[in-house]
Design an enzyme around this catalytic site. Structure first.
Site, PDB file in Angstrom:
ATOM      1  N   GLY A 144     -31.883   2.678  15.697  1.00 11.98           N
ATOM      2  CA  GLY A 144     -31.586   1.455  16.427  1.00 11.98           C
ATOM      3  C   GLY A 144     -30.971   1.765  17.777  1.00 11.98           C
ATOM      4  N   HIS A 191     -24.747  -3.179  13.229  1.00 17.79           N
ATOM      5  CA  HIS A 191     -24.330  -2.128  14.164  1.00 17.79           C
ATOM      6  C   HIS A 191     -24.792  -2.481  15.586  1.00 17.79           C
ATOM      7  CE1 HIS A 191     -23.604   2.262  15.145  1.00 17.79           C
ATOM      8  NE2 HIS A 191     -24.366   1.879  16.161  1.00 17.79           N
ATOM      9  N   GLU A 192     -26.051  -2.917  15.711  1.00 17.42           N
ATOM     10  CA  GLU A 192     -26.585  -3.258  17.038  1.00 17.42           C
ATOM     11  C   GLU A 192     -25.973  -4.555  17.566  1.00 17.42           C
ATOM     12  OE1 GLU A 192     -27.870  -0.779  18.252  1.00 17.42           O
ATOM     13  OE2 GLU A 192     -28.426   0.241  16.397  1.00 17.42           O
ATOM     14  N   CYS A 220     -23.872   6.861  15.426  1.00 17.22           N
ATOM     15  CA  CYS A 220     -24.275   6.078  16.598  1.00 17.22           C
ATOM     16  C   CYS A 220     -24.745   7.039  17.680  1.00 17.22           C
ATOM     17  CB  CYS A 220     -23.077   5.279  17.095  1.00 17.22           C
ATOM     18  SG  CYS A 220     -23.408   4.346  18.596  1.00 17.22           S
ATOM     19  N   LEU A 221     -25.826   6.680  18.366  1.00 21.20           N
ATOM     20  CA  LEU A 221     -26.351   7.540  19.433  1.00 21.20           C
ATOM     21  C   LEU A 221     -25.350   7.694  20.579  1.00 21.20           C
ATOM     22  CD1 LEU A 221     -30.068   6.291  19.600  1.00 21.20           C
ATOM     23  CD2 LEU A 221     -29.210   8.413  18.586  1.00 21.20           C
ATOM     24  N   HIS A 242     -22.776  -3.788  19.168  1.00 17.89           N
ATOM     25  CA  HIS A 242     -22.917  -3.263  20.532  1.00 17.89           C
ATOM     26  C   HIS A 242     -23.014  -4.405  21.545  1.00 17.89           C
ATOM     27  CE1 HIS A 242     -23.143   1.071  20.245  1.00 17.89           C
ATOM     28  NE2 HIS A 242     -24.091   1.036  19.333  1.00 17.89           N
ATOM     29  N   GLN A 246     -26.364   0.394  25.548  1.00 14.75           N
ATOM     30  CA  GLN A 246     -26.336   1.851  25.393  1.00 14.75           C
ATOM     31  C   GLN A 246     -27.151   2.577  26.464  1.00 14.75           C
ATOM     32  OE1 GLN A 246     -27.323   1.671  20.964  1.00 14.75           O
ATOM     33  NE2 GLN A 246     -26.040   3.475  21.063  1.00 14.75           N
TER      34      GLN A 246
HETATM   35 ZN   LIG Z   1     -24.639   2.563  18.065  1.00 22.18          ZN
END
Ligand SMILES: [Zn+2]
Length: 169
Positions: A45, A134-135, A92-93, A138, A50
């Site tokens: 995701g 999670h998204e 998380c990226l 963000h 991000q």
């Molecule tokens: Zn994330």
């Protein structure tokens, strides 16, 4: 185009994202770039903040691109329902190298626009429910570390500060 992924500590990741007014060619390009960036990472995701775009867009694909039917694009998403509880490891990226157990609802229904601007709803349980939340976090300027408490959170934040000081973050 693959865009650089911002890391924890960047101001854009702490801001609330703005709704998308209209699906313009610019928005389409951002969505394409997000999908490409998510697959390249690879991640399941990605949220627009991000990649430095403070708009309410996220992409999710639990198959990491192996099954293109699994790709979801959500623009201006909102929760219709949220219930249950799950406790799983999460990464998380924007927090490479860190994972922690995060409490989340186990079932959600999200409503939003697809990449053509058509409204749809999608139900998620387990990992998909977790990815949606999670998204969505963000888009509110929240990251999973912000959902941790006490020592667990301090430990991660301290390690990141140390990495940042030595130019490795
Ligand atoms: Zn994330």
């Amino acid at each position: 185009m693959i865009r650089p992924i911002l890391k924890y500590g960047d101001a854009i990741l702490q801001e609330r994202a703005q709704p998308v007014d209209k699906i313009t060619p610019d928005i389409e390009r951002i969505v394409d770039d997000m999908i490409e960036t998510m697959y390249a990472a690879p991640g399941i995701g990605l949220a627009a903040p991000q990649v430095g775009v403070p708009l309410q867009i996220f992409t999710v694909d639990l198959s990491l691109g192996h099954d293109r039917d699994g790709l979801l694009v959500m623009i201006n998403p909102t929760f219709v329902e949220c219930d249950g509880m799950q406790l799983e490891e999460e990464g998380c990226l924007s927090l490479p190298g860190f994972e922690a157990t995060v409490v989340r609802p186990s079932h959600v229904i999200v409503k939003g626009l697809d990449r053509n601007g058509v409204e749809y709803t999608r139900e998620g349980t387990g990992l998909l429910a977790r990815a949606f939340q999670h998204e969505m976090d963000h888009l509110e300027g929240t990251m999973f570390v912000d959902r941790l408490r006490g020592i667990k959170r301090d430990l991660i934040v301290r390690k990141i500060r140390k990495l940042a000081r030595s130019g490795k973050w």
